[in-house]
Enzyme design. Sequence first.
Site, PDB file in Angstrom:
ATOM      1  N   GLY A  35       0.827  -1.204   0.000  1.00 49.59           N
ATOM      2  CA  GLY A  35       0.000   0.000   0.000  1.00 49.59           C
ATOM      3  C   GLY A  35       0.855   1.245   0.000  1.00 49.59           C
TER       4      GLY A  35
ATOM      5  N   GLY B 197       0.439   5.661   0.776  1.00 49.74           N
ATOM      6  CA  GLY B 197      -0.408   6.778   1.183  1.00 49.74           C
ATOM      7  C   GLY B 197       0.144   8.098   0.704  1.00 49.74           C
TER       8      GLY B 197
ATOM      9  N   PHE C 191       2.111  10.263   2.165  1.00 48.28           N
ATOM     10  CA  PHE C 191       3.531  10.477   2.414  1.00 48.28           C
ATOM     11  C   PHE C 191       4.318   9.176   2.539  1.00 48.28           C
ATOM     12  CE2 PHE C 191       1.768  14.491   4.226  1.00 48.28           C
ATOM     13  CZ  PHE C 191       2.436  15.371   3.407  1.00 48.28           C
ATOM     14  N   GLY C 192       3.678   8.106   2.987  1.00 47.55           N
ATOM     15  CA  GLY C 192       4.414   6.895   3.317  1.00 47.55           C
ATOM     16  C   GLY C 192       4.042   5.695   2.484  1.00 47.55           C
TER      17      GLY C 192
ATOM     18  N   LYS D  44       4.344   0.406   8.264  1.00 45.88           N
ATOM     19  CA  LYS D  44       4.073   1.680   7.603  1.00 45.88           C
ATOM     20  C   LYS D  44       5.256   2.606   7.845  1.00 45.88           C
ATOM     21  CE  LYS D  44       0.960   5.689   7.913  1.00 45.88           C
ATOM     22  NZ  LYS D  44      -0.226   6.254   8.625  1.00 45.88           N
TER      23      LYS D  44
ATOM     24  N   ASP E 143     -10.550  10.680  10.249  1.00 46.42           N
ATOM     25  CA  ASP E 143     -10.497  10.411   8.806  1.00 46.42           C
ATOM     26  C   ASP E 143     -11.136   9.051   8.496  1.00 46.42           C
ATOM     27  OD1 ASP E 143     -10.001  10.970   6.153  1.00 46.42           O
ATOM     28  OD2 ASP E 143      -7.908  10.310   6.195  1.00 46.42           O
TER      29      ASP E 143
END
Length: 295
Positions: free
Chosen positions: A20, A22, A24-25, A42, A151
């Site tokens: 996966g 995101g 920024f990461g 992560k 979120d």
Amino acid sequence: MTTGGELALRQEYVIGDEIGRGRFGVVRRCYAVATGDPFAVKSTPKSPLREAAEAADALDLALAEQEPKIHLLASSPGPGSSPHVVALHAAFEDDSAVHLVLDLCDGGDLLSLISSHGSSGGLPEQEAAGLMQQIASALASIHRRGVAHRDVKPENLLFDSAGGGVLKLGDFGSAAWFGDGVAMRGLVGTPYYVAPEVVAGRDYGEKVDVWSAGVVLYVMLSGTLPFYGATAGEVFDSVLRANLRFPPRAFASVSPEAKDLIRRMLCRDVSRRFSADQVLRHPWIVNRGGAAAMG
């Protein structure tokens, strides 16, 4: 949190393939050296966060630095904990990055499940009710610990295994602590799912998560969004108006009980909006999407 960063991480875990990515990461599969147990790690580099902080404000960097503490508070075992929160198992940090070792959830996310129904519309009510029960369980648990996720959206709701495993709330990168009466502020979250009080710039509480979960429930049952627009600004205007409608074409087969719960979650008046615990007690949830007398 363990110091030593990536070197210390690689002493304890074998890092595998990327699963996966995101804002920024990146998230990779990993395995504990001592046991061989699978996890996810992560990794968030600090340099783009510092650049973002210099360009605008320090919110992204501040959230990334507090994420391990907030996530640990939200997910640690103990009274009131929920199996529907992605657990944080270890954290490693150095000057260049933060690495979080998490539950491995490789069964896809809720967005993928909703999208798989395509033109057929929303999920069956029994399935949607079972999923919302798991989401509300996660929210009730973290709220009791003084944590708001901020979120909640289908992309952050992950299945721990393929074929309809346990649903878990993940990605605490925007989460905040509101214990001891601490007020939360800041435009944090995703436009389609964010609560009106967040958009309005007021202090807000944990019920912003219930609003977001209400949007998720609306999407699960209809395959459509309740508040939308061509731009983020138009979406925010729609959210502020909070003009909730149930188009007959999308909601023709949705029960009055389900619509009642959506109304109580997507209530602009925060004092009247349901809490996560109230969602769990709603007849539609208790009866797993079956017909029930409304009180």
